[in-house]
Design an enzyme around this catalytic site. Structure first.
Site, PDB file in Angstrom:
ATOM      1  N   SER A 134       0.819  -1.214   0.000  1.00  0.00           N
ATOM      2  CA  SER A 134       0.000   0.000   0.000  1.00  0.00           C
ATOM      3  C   SER A 134       0.846   1.254   0.000  1.00  0.00           C
ATOM      4  O   SER A 134       0.326   2.328  -0.243  1.00  0.00           O
ATOM      5  CB  SER A 134      -0.940   0.089   1.202  1.00  0.00           C
ATOM      6  OG  SER A 134      -0.878  -0.972   2.046  1.00  0.00           O
ATOM      7  N   HIS A 140      -3.026  -3.651  -5.940  1.00  0.00           N
ATOM      8  CA  HIS A 140      -3.377  -3.198  -4.590  1.00  0.00           C
ATOM      9  C   HIS A 140      -4.848  -3.460  -4.298  1.00  0.00           C
ATOM     10  O   HIS A 140      -5.732  -2.731  -4.770  1.00  0.00           O
ATOM     11  CB  HIS A 140      -3.042  -1.702  -4.445  1.00  0.00           C
ATOM     12  CG  HIS A 140      -3.212  -1.177  -3.062  1.00  0.00           C
ATOM     13  ND1 HIS A 140      -3.652   0.095  -2.793  1.00  0.00           N
ATOM     14  CD2 HIS A 140      -3.016  -1.757  -1.852  1.00  0.00           C
ATOM     15  CE1 HIS A 140      -3.710   0.271  -1.484  1.00  0.00           C
ATOM     16  NE2 HIS A 140      -3.329  -0.841  -0.898  1.00  0.00           N
ATOM     17  N   GLU A 143      -6.273  -1.302  -7.302  1.00  0.00           N
ATOM     18  CA  GLU A 143      -5.427  -0.331  -8.004  1.00  0.00           C
ATOM     19  C   GLU A 143      -4.317  -1.109  -8.719  1.00  0.00           C
ATOM     20  O   GLU A 143      -3.555  -1.825  -8.074  1.00  0.00           O
ATOM     21  CB  GLU A 143      -4.806   0.658  -7.009  1.00  0.00           C
ATOM     22  CG  GLU A 143      -5.825   1.603  -6.375  1.00  0.00           C
ATOM     23  CD  GLU A 143      -5.212   2.557  -5.339  1.00  0.00           C
ATOM     24  OE1 GLU A 143      -5.784   3.629  -5.113  1.00  0.00           O
ATOM     25  OE2 GLU A 143      -4.162   2.218  -4.746  1.00  0.00           O
ATOM     26  N   ASN A 167      -5.096   6.309  -1.140  1.00  0.00           N
ATOM     27  CA  ASN A 167      -4.418   6.769   0.073  1.00  0.00           C
ATOM     28  C   ASN A 167      -3.889   8.195  -0.047  1.00  0.00           C
ATOM     29  O   ASN A 167      -3.543   8.819   0.944  1.00  0.00           O
ATOM     30  CB  ASN A 167      -3.286   5.813   0.468  1.00  0.00           C
ATOM     31  CG  ASN A 167      -3.841   4.622   1.224  1.00  0.00           C
ATOM     32  OD1 ASN A 167      -4.936   4.672   1.769  1.00  0.00           O
ATOM     33  ND2 ASN A 167      -3.088   3.536   1.241  1.00  0.00           N
TER      34      ASN A 167
HETATM   35  P1  NAI Z   1      -0.157  -9.690   7.783  1.00  0.00           P
HETATM   36  O1  NAI Z   1       0.867  -9.356   8.786  1.00  0.00           O
HETATM   37  O2  NAI Z   1      -1.556 -10.038   8.195  1.00  0.00           O
HETATM   38  O3  NAI Z   1       0.369 -10.902   6.879  1.00  0.00           O
HETATM   39  C1  NAI Z   1       1.662 -10.976   6.353  1.00  0.00           C
HETATM   40  C2  NAI Z   1       2.017 -12.437   6.173  1.00  0.00           C
HETATM   41  O4  NAI Z   1       3.230 -12.527   5.437  1.00  0.00           O
HETATM   42  C3  NAI Z   1       2.274 -13.167   7.516  1.00  0.00           C
HETATM   43  O5  NAI Z   1       1.499 -14.344   7.560  1.00  0.00           O
HETATM   44  C4  NAI Z   1       3.769 -13.457   7.500  1.00  0.00           C
HETATM   45  O6  NAI Z   1       4.103 -14.674   8.131  1.00  0.00           O
HETATM   46  C5  NAI Z   1       4.059 -13.522   6.021  1.00  0.00           C
HETATM   47  N1  NAI Z   1       5.440 -13.203   5.659  1.00  0.00           N
HETATM   48  C6  NAI Z   1       6.205 -12.199   6.148  1.00  0.00           C
HETATM   49  N2  NAI Z   1       7.398 -12.198   5.521  1.00  0.00           N
HETATM   50  C7  NAI Z   1       7.380 -13.215   4.625  1.00  0.00           C
HETATM   51  C8  NAI Z   1       8.320 -13.707   3.680  1.00  0.00           C
HETATM   52  N3  NAI Z   1       9.506 -13.146   3.534  1.00  0.00           N
HETATM   53  N4  NAI Z   1       7.957 -14.750   2.904  1.00  0.00           N
HETATM   54  C9  NAI Z   1       6.751 -15.333   3.047  1.00  0.00           C
HETATM   55  N5  NAI Z   1       5.826 -14.908   3.936  1.00  0.00           N
HETATM   56  C10 NAI Z   1       6.134 -13.862   4.713  1.00  0.00           C
HETATM   57  O7  NAI Z   1      -0.167  -8.459   6.765  1.00  0.00           O
HETATM   58  P2  NAI Z   1      -1.356  -7.949   5.810  1.00  0.00           P
HETATM   59  O8  NAI Z   1      -2.192  -6.972   6.546  1.00  0.00           O
HETATM   60  O9  NAI Z   1      -2.001  -9.115   5.162  1.00  0.00           O
HETATM   61  O10 NAI Z   1      -0.526  -7.108   4.730  1.00  0.00           O
HETATM   62  C11 NAI Z   1       0.271  -7.717   3.761  1.00  0.00           C
HETATM   63  C12 NAI Z   1       0.613  -6.713   2.668  1.00  0.00           C
HETATM   64  O11 NAI Z   1      -0.585  -6.147   2.131  1.00  0.00           O
HETATM   65  C13 NAI Z   1       1.474  -5.539   3.102  1.00  0.00           C
HETATM   66  O12 NAI Z   1       2.318  -5.192   2.031  1.00  0.00           O
HETATM   67  C14 NAI Z   1       0.452  -4.441   3.338  1.00  0.00           C
HETATM   68  O13 NAI Z   1       0.985  -3.153   3.204  1.00  0.00           O
HETATM   69  C15 NAI Z   1      -0.542  -4.733   2.236  1.00  0.00           C
HETATM   70  N6  NAI Z   1      -1.906  -4.245   2.443  1.00  0.00           N
HETATM   71  C16 NAI Z   1      -2.511  -4.363   3.670  1.00  0.00           C
HETATM   72  C17 NAI Z   1      -3.827  -3.919   3.845  1.00  0.00           C
HETATM   73  C18 NAI Z   1      -4.502  -4.058   5.160  1.00  0.00           C
HETATM   74  O14 NAI Z   1      -5.541  -3.400   5.357  1.00  0.00           O
HETATM   75  N7  NAI Z   1      -4.021  -4.871   6.072  1.00  0.00           N
HETATM   76  C19 NAI Z   1      -4.588  -3.305   2.725  1.00  0.00           C
HETATM   77  C20 NAI Z   1      -3.879  -3.312   1.470  1.00  0.00           C
HETATM   78  C21 NAI Z   1      -2.578  -3.727   1.365  1.00  0.00           C
END
Ligand code: NAI
Length: 505
Positions: free
Chosen positions: A123, A144, A156, A194
């Site tokens: 994001s 996105h 996006e 954003n």
């Molecule tokens: P989260 O923390 O819920 O999930 C991330 C997952 O990635 C975890 O299960 C973790 O174990 C895994 N992980 C971390 N490093 C890793 C690696 N090197 N290889 C494989 N797996 C790995 O995070 P979330 O909220 O799902 O966000 C993920 C992405 O999406 C981020 O880039 C965030 O900016 C983006 N995003 C988040 C939104 C939200 O509202 N939470 C909305 C839109 C985008």
């Protein structure tokens, strides 16, 4: 149509909130999906979670059982990155960290076919930067999704400097085939949503800081006059002030401290106090057990109003007249500058000037200013403010008129642009600057704000509805009143107004 073939395998990396949602969307669309997470067991757990979620939809009759079964069968946990080598599209949704994401992309590049599209759900990170140093940066792109991915329509599709247009087109068509509402954006800080949404929070925070009204009244105005789903205080309480402030700070820093994106001291203080919103039990509102939600403040009047004089064309406020006459108010029309005269009072739509200043500039006695409504024929609340020398009796006449037409009336301190007008003018200004800078088309920006954050109308379409001249004057007056660059009108608004054109052309 260049959407990914239905037989193409999709890989999702990161089985957190976003990754799991994206995997579900791709599998429901018919793709075989491999889900990988470097936390052992996390991918399988996420797939179990999706299966349970889909079972609930079956129970509610929203999904047929065969579809559930085939969707779940298409989802496979991957034990290693190597198991993703056959994917035609990889979407990463891992931790928001540039170095870790870049490292992952390098590994994927070495592993996957040359034609494989490498998409990031980031994001806030630059797609250009994520792709830099790779052998094939033209295949790297932002995809996105919004949270929760299975429910939110907007995607996006974000192109970095090196992204090939054909890759962006494929991803756009693929998102569409998955039942989403894609928009194209150029990789710039905040992408579309954003960035363009910043003033929605910022203007309410500023109004609160300057004593315009209390949170409950300002929220109620944005909802009931502006037509937004939530006001800025209840929404930031829901998002979390730490998260919302961090996004504002990241956009502010990325634009080299442009004051248009300046973070708010009011929000910083909540973060400092640990009042992060719903998740911590307290934010602008109190969510602890037994706490009562404050109600918006309202003005009441027992004055009798049966007639008013309409001078000239009321512009965007015109539908108010039908509502007044339906409520039994006798209207008399004459030429003039778009004002209503109610007894001794003069009522006019705010144009961004302080009421006291406008009363003096234009020689208007007993001036009351009214705020913008999304739709004056159905809004249930409206804000007013008045000049310092306006009498209480004159103000009460206006309140009585609006009450008679069915509005709840909330008072604001005499601040320029009131609440809804100022918020919408600033949203439109930001959207216009994004168009000017080639971030996205006017149509895609309006679409993104409706599909991504549920705005009742795209900010640019709204500016057209208010009238470009009125939107521009509101911003000019805000800039004069505050003497701040924050309110400088976008060149695109100025130019389009000067040309007599339309923002959507
Ligand atoms: P989260 O923390 O819920 O999930 C991330 C997952 O990635 C975890 O299960 C973790 O174990 C895994 N992980 C971390 N490093 C890793 C690696 N090197 N290889 C494989 N797996 C790995 O995070 P979330 O909220 O799902 O966000 C993920 C992405 O999406 C981020 O880039 C965030 O900016 C983006 N995003 C988040 C939104 C939200 O509202 N939470 C909305 C839109 C985008």
């Amino acid at each position: 149509m260049s959407a990914l073939h239905i037989e193409a395998q999709v890989a999702v990396i990161g089985a957190g909130a976003m990754g799991a949602g994206i995997a579900q969307v791709a599998a429901q669309a018919g793709h075989a999906v491999r889900l990988y997470d470097n936390r052992p067991g996390a991918a399988a757990q996420a797939i179990d979670g999706i299966a349970r979620q889909l079972a609930r939809l079956v129970d509610k009759g929203k999904l047929n059982p065969c579809e559930r079964e085939s969707t779940v069968a298409r989802l496979q946990p991957a034990e290693s990155l190597e198991a993703l080598a056959d994917a035609a599209l990889v979407i990463e949704a891992i931790v928001e960290d540039l170095d870790i994401k870049q490292q992952l992309l390098r590994q994927l590049e070495a592993l996957c076919a040359e034609t494989c599209i490498l998409a990031s759900n980031t994001s806030s990170l630059s797609i250009t930067r994520l792709a830099a140093g790779l052998a094939r940066p033209e295949r790297v792109i932002g995809m996105h999704f919004f949270n929760p991915a299975p429910l939110m329509a907007l995607v996006e599709v974000v192109s970095g400097l090196a992204t090939e247009p054909a890759v962006a087109d494929t991803l756009y068509d693929t998102a569409k085939a998955w039942g989403k509402q894609p928009v194209h954006a150029r990789s710039t800080p905040g992408f579309i949503v954003n960035r363009v949404a910043r003033p929605f929070y910022a203007e309410s925070l500023r109004l609160l800081q300057e004593g315009a009204a209390d949170c409950a009244s300002l929220d109620a105005l944005l909802r009931e006059a502006g037509g937004f789903r939530m006001g800025a205080f209840e929404l930031t309480d829901l998002i979390g002030h730490d998260v919302n402030d961090a996004v504002t700070c990241s956009v502010f820093d990325a634009y080299y401290g442009d004051l248009r994106f300046q973070p708010s001291q009011v929000q910083k203080e909540l973060v400092a106090a640990g009042r992060l919103g719903r998740k911590s039990g307290q934010g602008f509102y109190d969510y602890r057990e037994g706490a009562e939600r404050p109600q918006p403040a309202e003005l009441r009047s027992s004055a009798e109003v049966t007639r008013c004089v309409v001078e000239g064309d009321l512009g965007v406020m015109q539908p108010l007249l039908q509502r007044l006459s339906a409520s039994g108010v006798e209207l008399t029309r004459r030429a003039g500058q778009g004002l209503l005269r109610i007894g001794d009072a003069t009522l006019a739509l705010s144009d961004g000037r302080l009421a006291s200043q406008r009363a003096r500039d234009d020689g208007l006695q007993n001036l009351v200013l009214i705020d913008l409504a999304l739709d004056y024929s159905s809004a249930t609340r409206i804000a007013i403010t008045w000049a310092r020398n306006t009498t209480i009796e004159a103000r009460d006449q206006v309140v009585a008129l609006l009450q008679r037409a069915g509005f709840n009336v909330s008072a604001l301190a005499d601040l320029p642009g009131l609440a809804v007008l100022r918020t919408v003018a600033m949203l439109a200004n930001e959207a216009a600057d994004a168009v000017l800078q080639g971030v996205a088309s006017a149509a895609d920006i309006d679409l993104a704000m409706c599909a991504g954050v549920n705005y009742p109308l795209g900010p640019l379409a709204w500016a057209e509805r208010i009238g470009l001249a009125h939107t521009l004057h509101t911003l000019e007056h805000l800039q004069q009143a505050y003497g701040e660059e924050r309110y400088r009108p976008s060149l695109l608004l100025r130019r389009t107004h000067a040309e007599g054109g339309r923002l959507h052309d």
